[in-house]
Each structure stands twice: as structure tokens, then as C-alpha cells.
Design an enzyme around this catalytic site. Structure first.
Site, PDB file in Angstrom:
ATOM      1  N   HIS A 107      40.297  84.343  45.508  1.00 51.03           N
ATOM      2  CA  HIS A 107      39.010  85.050  45.415  1.00 51.03           C
ATOM      3  C   HIS A 107      38.632  85.327  43.959  1.00 51.03           C
ATOM      4  CE1 HIS A 107      39.088  85.898  49.790  1.00 51.03           C
ATOM      5  NE2 HIS A 107      40.396  86.055  49.591  1.00 51.03           N
ATOM      6  N   SER A 140      29.000  71.220  20.535  1.00 52.99           N
ATOM      7  CA  SER A 140      27.760  71.962  20.312  1.00 52.99           C
ATOM      8  C   SER A 140      27.076  71.476  19.057  1.00 52.99           C
ATOM      9  CB  SER A 140      28.053  73.462  20.195  1.00 52.99           C
ATOM     10  OG  SER A 140      26.890  74.177  19.837  1.00 52.99           O
TER      11      SER A 140
END
EC number: 4.2.1.2
Length: 464
Positions: free
Chosen positions: A188, A318
Site C-alpha cells: 500500500h 533535464s
């Protein structure tokens, strides 16, 4: 103005570029279906050529086709397979749903080229007829589904499955190499009990093992060929031995286990074999997406993420942030997995939309199928070579996160019970304590007991 010649079909004469081998029906399709830029896949074109080669051979053996014509058709088909006529198959995927126009495209090219091989000319005066000779004992309705299956089996067996096996082995080797590195598990997206990095990766390898079996199990149905069913599955206008013989010939030509379909009505009316097989490809896409997502999450950072593993730094990430490197292989492979899942939806719709004796979504179905195979095969190769082989553990980070996890308290369940263990974890979380500090403050166990019972390395298997 480019030179043309006159070709004829049942609808009359039509001008065709003089330097092209195709004929009237191909030209009509070019003029009537100027839709998008997707052309019939090369793998399907080659499968059509193989089908024509097999048919000509069997028709000669059965005494149905003169030897010199049959040999010329076979020679022309071999030229197509050798890549000598790449511009002769210009038709769009978005054409008749039976693939008739692409079947006739192949018939016309082989008829004209075969005529030239015999010393004749291309065009209406050619020595080989596209229907009577090249298409003898055939209908587009059994030729095109046969070519679909031939192309699919070759693509799966010779391209996808080898790459899948390589990636599975890479992950299995990583699982073995890292079997002793204990780390925290997560469920989870929350901290859970420990496991080893090897155990985590072994799950990925096992997923691919199952995917491989599912794909291999789908192939025998795809090996069933429609050829011999002709127009609606009855075998009209074929020799009684033709269907079995032509499937055997295709098996010899390709070294794959092709057989004649036991029920030609199913083979013409449905795309069930490819629907089923592509379902296995969708399953593989789901597995690869899960694996790639796990890899990029575990490699997130380098300083502010999970950072339990490192992956190869392949290129700058980037245009504005200096030094940034991104998990680009994971991103590429998850995108292509999404495309495969989309292809599956379209294939399901196409498979469900056949009416009566013929499915007429075939060009879309085979295009999507072959695209999925190509994407998955290329994607797995790229992911393996530029990412998976370079997965390395960041041991210090793994140890740090393991020791900070509150879920190590689970080891105390069998000693002090679930409720007291939960109380220890909640107090530690609320007050910023270690589990040991919380347990001792609550007076539930001694330091020695904690050290004996809470040992992450003892929590990666069943009780001894």
C-alpha cells in the site's frame, strides 16, 4: 507526367504506373483508400509471399498448375522475401476488412514479375494470371487469415520470446546475486515487514516465467491455418488433399508447426486465436509495467527518494537542471506497455465484430498484433541492456531504511501479541522513538528480549 500502362480487372481498364509491378485492383485501392500513413506491415507482406509460394508448390504437385508458371511464381515470391520489391506493396491498413486488396496486391505483383521471369511482359498481356494462377485454390478469405497467423507465429517465436527469455534470466540472476541483502518491504506504499532484495526481484522473474508460458500456450491455436477453406470455409474449388499439403509446406518453409485448421468455418469467421494470444501479450505488458514502475520507485532520488537501488545513468535528464538523470528506460517501456494495452482493446473489438462466415477487421487486428510484438520485443531488449543488467543495491540506504521501519515490530506478535506490538509501534511513531525505546518504556520486554526477537534477517521466511 509519369509513364503509365493499362491494366484490366473485372471492372474494366485502369492506368497504372508503368514502372510498378502491381495491377488494377491495387491501383483502385490506392485511389479509394487514401487514409492515414499506416501501410500493411512488412511481416504480413512476407507472410503473404510465403503463402503464395506454398500454394504454388502444392498446386504444381497436384497437377493443377503448369510447372513453368508455378516455378516463376515461387521465384517471384522469393524475391519479395529477399526484400527486392519494397515499393510494390503500398496499400493502407485501412482497406477492406478481409484484406482482399492486399491479397490481390501480392497476386498482381507475383503475376507480373513471374511473367517477366518467363520472358513475358507485365500488364494485361502477361503470361501468368493473378487470379487463375497465383490465387489458384485460394480465396482472400483464407489467404489473409493464413498470412496473419504465419506472421504472428514468426514474430512471437523468433523475436519476442527470445527477448523475454533474456530479460527473465537477467532478473533471475539478479535475484540470486542479492538473495542475502535484507531490506524493508512495502505494501500500500507503506512500510511492511522485511524481505531480501533477491526475494523482491525473484517475484519479477517469476512473473516473466508465467508470461512466457501463457504466450507459448497460445501459439498452437495460431499455428492452425485457414488455407483450404476458400470463400466461406467449405473448401470450394480446392483439391481434397490441398489444405493438409499446403499447411505442411508452410511448416517446411518456416520451420514452425503449422497445421491445417480442423474447422475452417471457425478459422474464417473469427480472429479468436489472435485475440487469445494478444491477451497473453497484454498480460506481459502489465507485468513489464509493474516491474519498470518498481525499478524506478526503488531507484528514486538520488538523495530525496527511496534510493535502495541504482540503475545505469545513460543520458542527461533535464535541459534546465544540471546533473539530473532520469529513469528513461522505465519511462519508455511503461509507455509502450500502455500502447499494447490499447492495441488489445482494439483487437478485442475487432475479434468480436465478425459477422456470419467472415471476420472483416483483419488488417487492423494483425497490424496491432505485430506492433505489440515489436514494441514488447524491442522494449524488453532495450530495458534489459540499458537498465536491468545494471541494477545495483545501495547497501547503506537499504540498511538505514530497514532500521528505521516500525513494521519490524511484527516480529513481536508471537511473543507479546498483536495489541501490545501495535501499541509499541504507535508510541514510537508518535513520540519519535525507536521501537526498542518504545517497548522498554512501556515495560513489555527487556533490551535483551528485543535484540533476540527483532532480527530483520530472521524475518524473511517462515518460523523455524
Amino acid at each position: 507526367m509519369a509513364a503509365t500502362r493499362i491494366e484490366k480487372d473485372s471492372m474494366g481498364p485502369i492506368e497504372v504506373p508503368a514502372d510498378q509491378l502491381w495491377g488494377a485492383q491495387t491501383q483502385r485501392s490506392l485511389e479509394h483508400f487514401r487514409i492515414s500513413q499506416e501501410k500493411m506491415p512488412v511481416a504480413l507482406i512476407h507472410a503473404l509471399a510465403l503463402t503464395k509460394q506454398a500454394a504454388a508448390s502444392v498446386n504444381m504437385d497436384l497437377g493443377l498448375l503448369p510447372q513453368e508458371r508455378g516455378e516463376a511464381i515461387i521465384a517471384a515470391a522469393k524475391e519479395v522475401l529477399e526484400g527486392k520489391h519494397p515499393t510494390e506493396f503500398p496499400l493502407a491498413i485501412w482497406q477492406t476488412g478481409s484484406g482482399t486488396q492486399s491479397n490481390m496486391n501480392m497476386n498482381e505483383v507475383l503475376a507480373n514479375r513471374g511473367s517477366e521471369i518467363l520472358g513475358g511482359v507485365r500488364g494485361s498481356e502477361r503470361l501468368i494470371h493473378p487470379n487463375d494462377d497465383v490465387n489458384k485454390s485460394q480465396s482472400s478469405n483464407d489467404v489473409f487469415p493464413t498470412a496473419m497467423h504465419v506472421a504472428a507465429v514468426i514474430a512471437l517465436s523468433e523475436h519476442l520470446i527470445p527477448e523475454l527469455k533474456i530479460l527473465q534470466k537477467t532478473l533471475a540472476d539478479k535475484a540470486e546475486a542479492y538473495k542475502d541483502i535484507v531490506k524493508i518491504g512495502r505494501t500500500h506504499l507503506q512500510d511492511a515487514t522485511p524481505l531480501t532484495l533477491g526475494q523482491e526481484i525473484s517475484g519479477w522473474a517469476a512473473m516473466l516465467t508465467h508470461n512466457l508460458k501463457h504466450i507459448e500456450d497460445s501459439i498452437p491455436h495460431v499455428c492452425e491455418l485457414a488455407l483450404g477453406g476458400t470463400a466461406v470455409g467449405t473448401g470450394l474449388n480446392t483439391h481434397p488433399e490441398y489444405a493438409v499439403r499446403v499447411a505442411k509446406k508452410l511448416a517446411e518453409l518456416t520451420n514452425h508447426s503449422f497445421v491445417t485448421a480442423p474447422n475452417k468455418f471457425e478459422a474464417l469467421a473469427t480472429c479468436d486465436a489472435l485475440v487469445h494470444s494478444h491477451g497473453a501479450l497484454k498480460g506481459l505488458a502489465a507485468s513489464i509495467m509493474k516491474i519498470a514502475n518498481d525499478v524506478r520507485w526503488l531507484a528514486s532520488g538520488p538523495r530525496c527518494g527511496i534510493g535502495e537501488i541504482s540503475i545505469p545513468e545513460n543520458e542527461p535528464g533535464s535541459s534546465i537542471m544540471p546533473g539530473k538523470v532520469n529513469p528513461t528506460q522505465c519511462e519508455a517501456v511503461t509507455m509502450l506497455c500502455a500502447q499494447v494495452m490499447g492495441n488489445d482493446v482494439a483487437i478485442n473489438i475487432g475479434g468480436a465484430s465478425g459477422n456470419f462466415e467472415l471476420n472483416v477487421f483483419r488488417p487492423m487486428v494483425i497490424n496491432n498484433f505485430l506492433q505489440s510484438v515489436r514494441l514488447l520485443a524491442d522494449g524488453m531488449r532495450s530495458f534489459n541492456e540499458h537498465c536491468a543488467v545494471g541494477i545495483e543495491p545501495n547497501r547503506d540506504r537499504i540498511t538505514q531504511l530497514l532500521n528505521e521501519s516500525l513494521m519490524l515490530v511484527t516480529a513481536l506478535n508471537t511473543h507479546i501479541g498483536y495489541d501490545k506490538a501495535a501499541e509499541i509501534a504507535k508510541k514510537a511513531h508518535k513520540e519519535g522513538l525507536t521501537l526498542k525505546q518504545s517497548a522498554m518504556k512501556l515495560g513489555y520486554l527487556t533490551e535483551a528480549e528485543f535484540d533476540e526477537w527483532v532480527r530483520p534477517e530472521d524475518m524473511v521466511g517462515s518460523l523455524k
